[in-house]
Design a protein around this motif. Structure first.
Motif: not given
Length: 517
Positions: A25-44
């Motif tokens: 789990h993530i303890r910090d608060a999310p940053p403001p003004n967040a924009l979709p920018y990159a991605s994390l992917l599984y290669a299958v």
């Protein structure tokens, strides 16, 4: 000051059931003004379903890493990290203040923390984690396995035993050393595979069970007989399995190199200097997973990154511009799998009489063309760059990591810089990777191991510098770095790690060990 830090994109990874992930789990608060920018992917690897429920390998799928598998934070090169908002399509949302400059992505998979320093254009940054076995596999029952019998419908008859047998499974890529065994040959499956997690083989996923018998000739170990069949469900122990048997055919494998092979071990020894130890080289050839997958899968134990490979031939040293002789027995049932040539140079030492092995080296891969008669097109790239002159620096102290093992290093309380140089006059890498291992020494050889603590990746190869937070290092603990260079990811400089080209190379240089103070 934090100048660079990064992430392992090619560590063996999978879903929670493969890794037994702890709470991330993530303890910090999310940053403001967040924009979709990159991605994390599984290669299958993709599988095509054939008549009868069997599977056939067919390309690669990129699947978003589920939020439940991973903890993600982002931040600037200098300054703290903050929890990132993560979308259902694997989208990493980055606050606007980071965009347009290098920024850090930190993610945790399999209990290992990874950091990536990059500056990709929007929607181009794609970090990729390969999952060779796929998802949702049933667990392996205790004691599960096969009783494998070679079968042949025409003379000469199949052998009643194997003399130097080895079994393989694909999909869940595992190797089983059998030695001399009478048929039906027992193959126990409830052991950790080479790549991925323990899971049950499944014919609908294109999984196969392979039995190969080898002979030694002219410095080579070659398949003199082989057989394979689609993997039945190993619901219990010793499931009977017949494999159509093939004897030695006219298949040969030719290799060429972009560098005179004798120079590469000399370059490796020169890069290591006084760290140079026991050297070994060999060339091998066989079937592998889809070549569109990122092939190198270093594990958390410090092994050299290697691809999954069902070996048909392995020769000591290099086999340049000559056929493997005698010829090998092909595994016809695996004709839908691609083939790969591999050249491996290793240089092994230990930091102490009770320490684990530190294995530096180079792995070079070449993909076979689609035409199975054209194996002589396998050109292996041996000109990849080794890391040189590693140094570790904290405020007021500098440690040469090429001099002596177990040197004391005062870490301070801020940050530590790891720097090194790249060999010149050879092909420069597409990206750099540094793994920090904890050295676990023991009087019991079975307890000696390297434990991955943190992995850093940087696609800015012009500046091989990695900055490490001082609190990552525990006082009194012995550590070592593995410095790796990768070729075969031509778009890494833009942050796109989905593109895989051949030939592929990875070099590994282990530094001297040090003890944090």
């Amino acid at each position: 000051m934090r100048s660079a830090a990064v992430v392992s994109l090619f560590a063996v990874a999978g879903c929670n059931q493969f890794f037994g992930l702890e709470d991330t789990h993530i303890r910090d608060a999310p940053p403001p003004n967040a924009l979709p920018y990159a991605s994390l992917l599984y290669a299958v690897p993709k599988v095509e379903t054939l008549d009868g429920g069997l599977g056939k390998p067919r390309g690669v799928s990129f699947v978003p890493v589920p939020a439940g598998d991973v903890a993600i934070r982002v931040g600037p090169p200098e300054g703290p990290l903050a929890a990132a908002e993560y979308g259902e399509n694997g989208e990493i949302k980055v606050f606007e203040a980071l965009i347009g400059q290098p920024w850090r992505l930190e993610y945790t998979l399999g209990g290992v923390v990874h950091e990536l320093l990059w500056n990709p254009p929007r929607d181009v940054g794609r970090a990729v984690v390969p999952v060779f076995g796929g998802f949702g596999r049933a667990p392996m029952p205790a004691g599960a396995g096969y009783a494998v019998t070679p079968k042949r419908s025409s003379p000469p008859s199949a052998p009643a035993s194997v003399t130097a047998g080895r079994a393989f499974t694909t999909g869940v890529w595992a190797t089983f050393e059998l030695g001399a065994q009478a048929a039906p040959v027992p193959v126990r499956l409830d052991v950790p595979p080479r790549i991925g997690g323990v899971g049950r083989p499944d014919a609908s996923r294109a999984d196969h069970v392979i039995l190969v018998d080898y002979l030694d000739a002219q410095g080579c170990t070659l398949a003199k007989g082989s057989g394979a069949a689609a993997a039945p469900d190993p619901g219990g122990a010793s499931v009977p399995l017949e494999v159509p048997w093939a004897f030695t055919t006219n298949d040969v494998a030719f290799f060429t190199y972009k560098e005179t092979p004798v120079f590469t071990p000399l370059r490796l020894a020169g890069a290591l200097g006084t760290r140079s130890g026991t050297e070994a080289t060999f060339t091998s050839f066989g079937y592998t997973a889809e070549v569109g997958m990122p092939p190198f899968a270093p594990d958390a134990r410090g092994n050299l990154p290697l691809p999954p490979l069902v070996e048909l031939a392995r020769c000591t040293g290099f086999v340049a511009n000559t056929p493997m002789n005698p010829v090998y027995a092909d595994v016809i049932a695996l004709e839908n799998y691609p083939r790969l040539a591999q050249a491996l140079i290793t240089n092994t030492r230990t930091s102490s009489p009770t320490g684990p092995e530190l294995r530096s080296g180079m792995v070079a891969l070449a993909s076979s063309p689609d035409d199975p008669t054209q194996n002589n097109a396998l050109q292996l790239e041996l000109r990849a760059s080794f890391a040189l002159a590693p140094r570790l620096a904290a405020p007021g102290v500098m440690l040469d990591l090429g001099l002596s093992d177990q040197a004391a290093f005062p870490t301070g309380t801020t940050t530590i810089d790891l720097t090194f140089e790249l060999e010149t006059g050879v092909a420069q890498p597409d990206f750099l990777e540094v793994t920090l291992y904890r050295v676990q020494s023991s009087a019991d050889p079975a307890q000696r191991r390297l434990v991955a603590e943190r992995v850093y990746v940087n696609a800015n190869v012009a500046a091989p510098k990695f900055t490490i937070d001082a609190d990552v290092l525990a006082k009194g603990v012995e550590y070592v770095f593995a410095l790796r260079t990768y070729n075969g990811r031509p778009n890494a400089n833009t942050g796109d790690f989905t593109v895989v080209t051949y030939p592929q190379t990875v070099t590994t240089i282990f530094t001297r060990t040090f003890i944090a103070q």
